[in-house]
Design an enzyme around this catalytic site. Structure first.
Site, PDB file in Angstrom:
ATOM      1  N   CYS A 112       0.830  -1.216   0.000  1.00 56.20           N
ATOM      2  CA  CYS A 112       0.000   0.000   0.000  1.00 56.20           C
ATOM      3  C   CYS A 112       0.858   1.258   0.000  1.00 56.20           C
ATOM      4  O   CYS A 112       0.339   2.352  -0.224  1.00 56.20           O
ATOM      5  CB  CYS A 112      -0.942   0.003   1.195  1.00 56.20           C
ATOM      6  SG  CYS A 112      -0.067   0.004   2.767  1.00 56.20           S
ATOM      7  N   ASP A 163       2.293   2.586   2.604  1.00 52.91           N
ATOM      8  CA  ASP A 163       2.191   3.338   3.847  1.00 52.91           C
ATOM      9  C   ASP A 163       3.468   3.195   4.677  1.00 52.91           C
ATOM     10  O   ASP A 163       4.185   2.196   4.569  1.00 52.91           O
ATOM     11  CB  ASP A 163       0.982   2.857   4.660  1.00 52.91           C
ATOM     12  CG  ASP A 163      -0.326   3.273   4.001  1.00 52.91           C
ATOM     13  OD1 ASP A 163      -0.264   4.081   3.066  1.00 52.91           O
ATOM     14  OD2 ASP A 163      -1.380   2.794   4.423  1.00 52.91           O
ATOM     15  N   CYS A 196      -3.051   4.911   6.106  1.00 55.12           N
ATOM     16  CA  CYS A 196      -4.510   4.840   6.171  1.00 55.12           C
ATOM     17  C   CYS A 196      -4.990   5.079   7.607  1.00 55.12           C
ATOM     18  O   CYS A 196      -4.198   5.116   8.554  1.00 55.12           O
ATOM     19  CB  CYS A 196      -4.972   3.479   5.689  1.00 55.12           C
ATOM     20  SG  CYS A 196      -4.588   2.178   6.869  1.00 55.12           S
ATOM     21  N   CYS A 229      -2.222  -3.310   8.754  1.00 58.73           N
ATOM     22  CA  CYS A 229      -1.922  -1.959   9.243  1.00 58.73           C
ATOM     23  C   CYS A 229      -1.397  -2.023  10.679  1.00 58.73           C
ATOM     24  O   CYS A 229      -0.501  -1.260  11.053  1.00 58.73           O
ATOM     25  CB  CYS A 229      -3.165  -1.081   9.168  1.00 58.73           C
ATOM     26  SG  CYS A 229      -4.070  -1.271   7.618  1.00 58.73           S
TER      27      CYS A 229
HETATM   28 FE1  FES Z   1      -1.498   0.483   4.297  1.00 59.59          FE
HETATM   29 FE2  FES Z   1      -3.315   0.442   6.174  1.00 59.59          FE
HETATM   30  S1  FES Z   1      -3.633   0.342   4.024  1.00 59.59           S
HETATM   31  S2  FES Z   1      -1.175   0.434   6.405  1.00 59.59           S
END
Ligand code: FES
Length: 129
Positions: A39, A41, A64, A108
């Site tokens: 993702c 992140d 997120c 996450c």
């Molecule tokens: Fe990437 Fe939550 S979608 S950490």
């Protein structure tokens, strides 16, 4: 109107809307980075450690809502903990403390656990250098 299909607990929403301990610690005792390549992140965790106890924890998370809520909850769980107890905090413990996360969002909370492990490794490295 209550939306039963909404997948997030009230605690997740609360920590997402009012994140605790957001920011950085100057002269931190340890810093841990984690990221999820799928993702994109990122999370950075800062710890201030004195006499084997985490006296402060802060985070910066580019991610997120579940990642921000997990980061916020993790820092709350860490403050005041002895290092050996902090090491036992798993992503599941963070997700449980948030009242659960939807299965697609468990990764996450894994990012929070990985940032914690990275910070602990950083602390060991600094101690031994
Ligand atoms: Fe990437 Fe939550 S979608 S950490």
């Amino acid at each position: 109107m209550e939306n039963k299909s909404f997948p997030y607990s009230e605690l997740v929403m609360e920590h997402f809307s009012n994140p605790r301990n957001m920011g950085e610690i100057e002269n931190a005792s340890a810093v841990g980075n984690a990221g999820n390549p799928n993702c994109g992140d990122l999370m950075r965790l800062y710890l201030k450690i004195e006499d084997g106890i985490i006296i402060d924890a802060k985070f910066k998370t580019f991610g997120c809502g579940a990642a921000i809520a997990s980061s916020s909850m993790l820092t709350e769980m860490l403050k005041g903990k002895r290092l050996e107890d902090a090491l036992k905090i798993s992503n599941q413990a963070v997700a449980d403390a948030l009242g659960g996360l939807p299965p697609v969002k468990i990764h996450c909370s894994v990012m929070a656990e990985e940032a914690l492990k990275a910070a602990m490794e950083d602390y060991e490295k600094r101690k031994n250098s």
